[in-house]
Design a protein around this motif. Structure first.
Motif, PDB file in Angstrom:
ATOM      1  N   ALA A 102       0.841  -1.228  -0.020  1.00 57.28           N
ATOM      2  CA  ALA A 102      -0.024  -0.004  -0.050  1.00 57.28           C
ATOM      3  C   ALA A 102       0.781   1.521   0.004  1.00 57.28           C
ATOM      4  N   THR A 103       1.562   1.467  -0.931  1.00 52.33           N
ATOM      5  CA  THR A 103       2.349   2.791  -1.163  1.00 52.33           C
ATOM      6  C   THR A 103       2.023   3.208  -2.685  1.00 52.33           C
ATOM      7  N   VAL A 104       1.911   4.632  -2.753  1.00 51.29           N
ATOM      8  CA  VAL A 104       1.820   5.141  -4.055  1.00 51.29           C
ATOM      9  C   VAL A 104       2.268   4.503  -5.265  1.00 51.29           C
ATOM     10  N   ALA A 105       3.507   4.336  -5.055  1.00 56.64           N
ATOM     11  CA  ALA A 105       4.531   3.829  -6.113  1.00 56.64           C
ATOM     12  C   ALA A 105       3.995   2.463  -6.630  1.00 56.64           C
ATOM     13  N   ALA A 106       3.614   1.637  -5.841  1.00 59.37           N
ATOM     14  CA  ALA A 106       3.107   0.362  -6.155  1.00 59.37           C
ATOM     15  C   ALA A 106       1.752   0.269  -6.716  1.00 59.37           C
ATOM     16  N   VAL A 107       0.898   1.304  -6.897  1.00 54.28           N
ATOM     17  CA  VAL A 107      -0.363   1.184  -7.354  1.00 54.28           C
ATOM     18  C   VAL A 107      -0.391   1.269  -8.953  1.00 54.28           C
ATOM     19  N   ARG A 108      -1.103   0.100  -9.604  1.00 51.08           N
ATOM     20  CA  ARG A 108      -1.010   0.023 -11.046  1.00 51.08           C
ATOM     21  C   ARG A 108      -2.230   0.985 -11.557  1.00 51.08           C
ATOM     22  N   TYR A 109      -3.134   1.075 -10.936  1.00 48.51           N
ATOM     23  CA  TYR A 109      -4.382   1.788 -11.667  1.00 48.51           C
ATOM     24  C   TYR A 109      -4.805   3.053 -10.644  1.00 48.51           C
ATOM     25  N   TRP A 110      -5.146   4.161 -11.142  1.00 53.14           N
ATOM     26  CA  TRP A 110      -5.863   5.266 -10.457  1.00 53.14           C
ATOM     27  C   TRP A 110      -7.015   6.032 -10.919  1.00 53.14           C
ATOM     28  N   GLY A 111      -7.978   6.208 -10.041  1.00 53.98           N
ATOM     29  CA  GLY A 111      -9.029   7.102 -10.541  1.00 53.98           C
ATOM     30  C   GLY A 111      -8.612   8.508 -10.662  1.00 53.98           C
ATOM     31  N   GLN A 112      -9.640   9.332 -10.976  1.00 59.46           N
ATOM     32  CA  GLN A 112      -9.180  10.705 -11.388  1.00 59.46           C
ATOM     33  C   GLN A 112      -9.478  11.627 -10.013  1.00 59.46           C
ATOM     34  N   GLY A 113      -9.928  11.073  -9.118  1.00 54.57           N
ATOM     35  CA  GLY A 113     -10.104  11.797  -7.777  1.00 54.57           C
ATOM     36  C   GLY A 113     -11.468  12.533  -7.746  1.00 54.57           C
ATOM     37  N   THR A 114     -11.776  12.396  -6.335  1.00 58.98           N
ATOM     38  CA  THR A 114     -12.989  13.387  -6.032  1.00 58.98           C
ATOM     39  C   THR A 114     -12.750  14.326  -4.593  1.00 58.98           C
ATOM     40  N   ARG A 115     -13.308  15.451  -4.783  1.00 58.85           N
ATOM     41  CA  ARG A 115     -12.646  16.307  -3.654  1.00 58.85           C
ATOM     42  C   ARG A 115     -13.921  16.309  -2.559  1.00 58.85           C
ATOM     43  N   VAL A 116     -13.321  16.209  -1.345  1.00 61.96           N
ATOM     44  CA  VAL A 116     -14.164  16.362  -0.074  1.00 61.96           C
ATOM     45  C   VAL A 116     -13.535  17.262   0.587  1.00 61.96           C
ATOM     46  N   THR A 117     -14.495  18.383   0.937  1.00 59.57           N
ATOM     47  CA  THR A 117     -13.979  19.453   1.935  1.00 59.57           C
ATOM     48  C   THR A 117     -14.992  19.433   2.961  1.00 59.57           C
ATOM     49  N   VAL A 118     -14.355  19.592   4.106  1.00 60.30           N
ATOM     50  CA  VAL A 118     -15.216  19.441   5.550  1.00 60.30           C
ATOM     51  C   VAL A 118     -14.971  20.975   6.166  1.00 60.30           C
ATOM     52  N   SER A 119     -16.060  21.620   6.125  1.00 62.77           N
ATOM     53  CA  SER A 119     -15.958  23.053   6.610  1.00 62.77           C
ATOM     54  C   SER A 119     -17.387  23.301   7.233  1.00 62.77           C
ATOM     55  N   SER A 120     -17.552  24.382   8.397  1.00 64.64           N
ATOM     56  CA  SER A 120     -18.825  24.604   8.849  1.00 64.64           C
ATOM     57  C   SER A 120     -19.348  25.889   8.001  1.00 64.64           C
TER      58      SER A 120
END
Length: 120
Positions: A102-120
């Motif tokens: 479980a390291t960044v370098a070992a990952v073969r496939y990635w998604g594009q990402g989804t943003r999570v913002t936690v704020s009041s």
């Protein structure tokens, strides 16, 4: 072509909950590890959690007890249930698939990402 597509991100208040989904296509990942990483502004991408092909899970200390990773092999989809969110959870969350460690370098496939913002 293998694709991982995240969804479910958005704005949530501190203490709130959010569930992310990652739908995979192009091949099945039923026998492979899948997981979630996140990257806050100005920081390196870091591990959130992992689920193996047989369903065992691991979480980084900062989310232990608050986040739950699960998978549906019929749908070829992995989920991240996030509870009791705080401002430090604000980041872009990335789905990852097919890795032996479980390291960044070992990952073969990635998604594009989804943003999570936690704020009041």
């Amino acid at each position: 072509q293998v694709r991982l597509v995240e969804s479910g991100g958005g704005l949530v208040q501190p203490g709130g909950s959010l569930k992310l989904s990652c739908a995979a296509s192009g091949r099945t990942f039923s026998s492979d590890s899948m997981g979630w990483f996140r990257q806050a502004p100005g920081k390196e991408r870091e591990l959130v959690g992992v689920i193996s092909g047989i369903g065992s899970t691991y979480y980084t200390d900062s989310v232990q007890g608050r986040f739950t990773i699960s998978r549906d092999n019929v749908k070829n989809t992995v989920y991240l249930q996030m509870n009791n969110l705080n401002a430090e959870d604000t980041a872009v969350y990335y789905c990852a698939a097919d890795f032996t460690v479980a390291t960044v370098a070992a990952v073969r496939y990635w998604g594009q990402g989804t943003r999570v913002t936690v704020s009041s």
